[in-house]
Design an enzyme around this catalytic site. Structure first.
Site, short mmCIF file in Angstrom:
data_model
loop_
_atom_site.label_atom_id
_atom_site.label_comp_id
_atom_site.label_asym_id
_atom_site.label_seq_id
_atom_site.Cartn_x
_atom_site.Cartn_y
_atom_site.Cartn_z
N GLY A 362 0.82 -1.22 0.00
CA GLY A 362 0.00 0.00 0.00
C GLY A 362 0.85 1.26 0.00
O GLY A 362 0.50 2.26 -0.64
N GLU A 385 10.87 8.29 -28.54
CA GLU A 385 12.02 7.97 -29.41
C GLU A 385 11.85 6.62 -30.10
O GLU A 385 12.81 5.87 -30.30
CB GLU A 385 13.35 8.12 -28.66
CG GLU A 385 13.51 9.57 -28.19
CD GLU A 385 14.89 9.98 -27.75
OE1 GLU A 385 15.88 9.50 -28.33
OE2 GLU A 385 14.99 10.81 -26.82
N1 COS Z 1 19.96 5.38 -40.33
C1 COS Z 1 20.23 5.72 -41.61
N2 COS Z 1 19.31 5.65 -42.59
C2 COS Z 1 18.08 5.25 -42.26
C3 COS Z 1 17.72 4.89 -40.95
C4 COS Z 1 18.73 4.97 -39.96
N3 COS Z 1 18.48 4.64 -38.70
N4 COS Z 1 16.44 4.51 -40.94
C5 COS Z 1 15.97 4.64 -42.19
N5 COS Z 1 16.97 5.09 -43.00
C6 COS Z 1 16.91 5.35 -44.44
C7 COS Z 1 16.59 4.06 -45.19
O1 COS Z 1 17.76 3.34 -45.51
C8 COS Z 1 15.89 4.60 -46.43
O2 COS Z 1 16.84 5.04 -47.38
P1 COS Z 1 16.89 4.35 -48.86
O3 COS Z 1 15.50 4.59 -49.41
O4 COS Z 1 17.96 5.10 -49.56
O5 COS Z 1 17.18 2.92 -48.61
C9 COS Z 1 15.16 5.83 -45.92
O6 COS Z 1 15.81 6.21 -44.70
C10 COS Z 1 13.70 5.55 -45.62
O7 COS Z 1 13.68 4.47 -44.70
P2 COS Z 1 12.47 3.47 -44.57
O8 COS Z 1 11.99 3.09 -45.94
O9 COS Z 1 12.86 2.37 -43.65
O10 COS Z 1 11.37 4.43 -43.91
P3 COS Z 1 9.98 4.10 -43.29
O11 COS Z 1 9.05 5.21 -43.68
O12 COS Z 1 9.58 2.68 -43.57
O13 COS Z 1 10.24 4.31 -41.70
C11 COS Z 1 10.85 3.67 -39.50
C12 COS Z 1 11.15 3.59 -41.00
C13 COS Z 1 9.49 3.09 -39.16
C14 COS Z 1 11.94 2.82 -38.81
C15 COS Z 1 10.97 5.14 -39.04
O14 COS Z 1 9.91 5.90 -39.58
C16 COS Z 1 10.97 5.31 -37.55
O15 COS Z 1 11.99 5.10 -36.89
N6 COS Z 1 9.82 5.72 -36.97
C17 COS Z 1 9.73 6.05 -35.57
C18 COS Z 1 10.01 7.50 -35.39
C19 COS Z 1 10.31 7.81 -33.96
O16 COS Z 1 11.10 7.14 -33.32
N7 COS Z 1 9.69 8.86 -33.49
C20 COS Z 1 9.85 9.27 -32.13
C21 COS Z 1 10.40 10.62 -32.11
S1 COS Z 1 10.55 11.11 -30.45
S2 COS Z 1 12.07 12.26 -30.59
#
Ligand code: COS
Length: 405
Positions: A362, A385
């Site tokens: 509690g 993040e």
């Molecule tokens: N480092 C370097 N490049 C990256 C990367 C990373 N960590 N993540 C993605 N990329 C690049 C990819 O390689 C891709 O490039 P190419 O097209 O030349 O291959 C490009 O960025 C787009 O990546 P992807 O197609 O994977 O993008 P998506 O729209 O599918 O999104 C996720 C990927 C879901 C992983 C991303 O949108 C994400 O991390 N979302 C969460 C955001 C977040 O954490 N928000 C919280 C903010 S609080 S501060």
């Protein structure tokens, strides 16, 4: 974990310094700021004076000249006592400063990093929008080039330091036909929302920074946890941003911000680990003091087994966090390890704090003990993040990429 695995004597000195500051200065005020949601200007000034707002940056840029492991130690130690102070260090340093250090021009570094690294000004990172959370590429904020400046319009949401901060790195769409490759990042400046408190504390404001017209903080969020951390909207209404404030080239914003989040995720992992360890320490202490049925409750296996599980998971979390930090420090790939550390430690923070409240019974459900705050502070670690679901996407995509290579 044996200290000598990842830590040098100078790391241990940083740990002692942060431990003492957290115990003597932060612990006595943490509950008050959690209750009132007031930004703790005085202790943030204390952290700045100790060099905790620029730990990994070169001394030439006004930083403390330590490394990534020292930086993670500070986040980890501070979170054992107060997650809000810990996220202030992490969000300011990784999100609000590192994009300039890593992707900025020499002029941008010279102009902004010393202000941030010394803690004179608080920084923030504007990626998330009302309709673009996990789908960070779904950014709707626009930046239209007009001669020597861009005009920004849009809204960012859930921005740490949105009100108190003065320097922000934000993303906006410069070419809507190119998807994530049409996103660009910019450096924006405004005045802190609490100039009087900033002046009183002697931190958080610089008169020479331009106050960009049309750029302002919006609603302050009333949150479950991290309540002493300032979280707000950022609003851009026809904000004129000089071309020299563009961070990198047009179209580089998304990848730069994703790389920034890789580093940020190790920081949130360290913060989560700190919460879990803080909860373990509190539960261990309480279980030796609280007596029921004629003996300390630690003597009951129902309690001691829970403590053993918590300690085992904290140990595993330490290996994940400091290994990811070590990889980053060595310049090796660490995206997968960062997500693994963040996923494991954030979920561990929830498990450990829930157990700690249970062990306190509690009393744990009241504000007389810090474990209820720790439990509230832990939840957002599974969300901010990158949610746990996003971490699983990053980890699994990386595994498939490695398999198909
Ligand atoms: N480092 C370097 N490049 C990256 C990367 C990373 N960590 N993540 C993605 N990329 C690049 C990819 O390689 C891709 O490039 P190419 O097209 O030349 O291959 C490009 O960025 C787009 O990546 P992807 O197609 O994977 O993008 P998506 O729209 O599918 O999104 C996720 C990927 C879901 C992983 C991303 O949108 C994400 O991390 N979302 C969460 C955001 C977040 O954490 N928000 C919280 C903010 S609080 S501060």
């Amino acid at each position: 974990m044996d200290d000598s695995l990842f830590f040098t004597d100078s790391h241990l000195a940083v740990r002692e310094m942060v431990r003492a500051f957290a115990r003597d200065e932060v612990a006595p005020i943490a509950a008050h700021h959690d209750e009132t949601q007031e930004f703790p200007w005085e202790t943030v000034k204390g952290m700045a004076d100790l060099g905790l707002l620029g730990i990994p940056w070169d001394e030439a840029l006004g930083g403390s000249g330590f490394d990534t492991i020292a930086y993670m130690i500070a986040i980890h130690e501070m979170a054992k006592v107060c997650a809000s102070h810990s996220i202030t260090i992490s969000a300011h340093t990784t999100l609000g400063t590192s994009p300039i250090v890593h992707f900025g021009s020499a002029a941008q570094k010279a102009r902004y990093v010393p202000l941030l690294a010394s803690g004179k000004v608080i920084g923030g990172f504007g990626l998330t929008e009302p309709g673009a959370g996990s789908d960070a590429g779904g950014t709707r904020t626009t930046a239209v080039r007009k001669g020597d400046h861009y005009v920004l319009n849009g809204t960012k949401r859930f921005i740490t330091h949105g009100g108190v901060g003065e320097i922000f790195l934000v993303t906006a769409v410069t070419d809507a036909t190119r998807g994530t490759k049409g996103i660009t990042s910019f450096i924006l400046t405004k005045e802190t929302c609490n100039l009087e408190a900033a002046r009183r504390a002697g931190i958080g404001h610089d008169d020479t920074l331009p106050v960009m017209k049309g750029f302002r903080a919006g609603k302050k969020e009333d949150k479950l946890g991290w309540r002493a951390s300032d979280t707000r909207e950022l609003i851009f209404e026809d904000v004129e941003v000089p071309v020299e404030n563009r961070l990198g080239e047009e179209g580089e914003g998304f990848v730069n911000f994703m790389q920034t989040l890789d580093a940020g995720r190790v920081g949130v992992a360290a913060l989560s680990l700190g919460i879990a360890e803080g909860a373990l320490n509190a539960a261990l202490q309480y279980s030796t003091e609280r007596r029921q049925f004629g003996q300390p409750i630690a003597h009951f296996q129902g309690v001691s087994f829970q403590l053993a599980d918590m300690a085992t998971e904290v140990e595993a979390g330490k290996h994940l966090v400091y290994h990811a930090a070590w990889l980053s420090q060595q310049g090796k790939p660490y995206r997968r390890e960062a997500s693994m550390a963040k996923l494991f430690c954030s979920e561990l923070a929830m498990r450990a704090t829930t157990k700690a409240v249970q062990i306190h019974g509690g009393y744990g459900y009241t504000k007389d003990y810090p474990v209820e705050r720790m439990m509230r502070d832990a939840k957002v670690c599974e969300i901010g993040e990158g949610t746990s679901e996003i971490q699983r996407i990053v980890i699994s995509r990386q595994m498939l990429k490695d398999l198909l290579r």
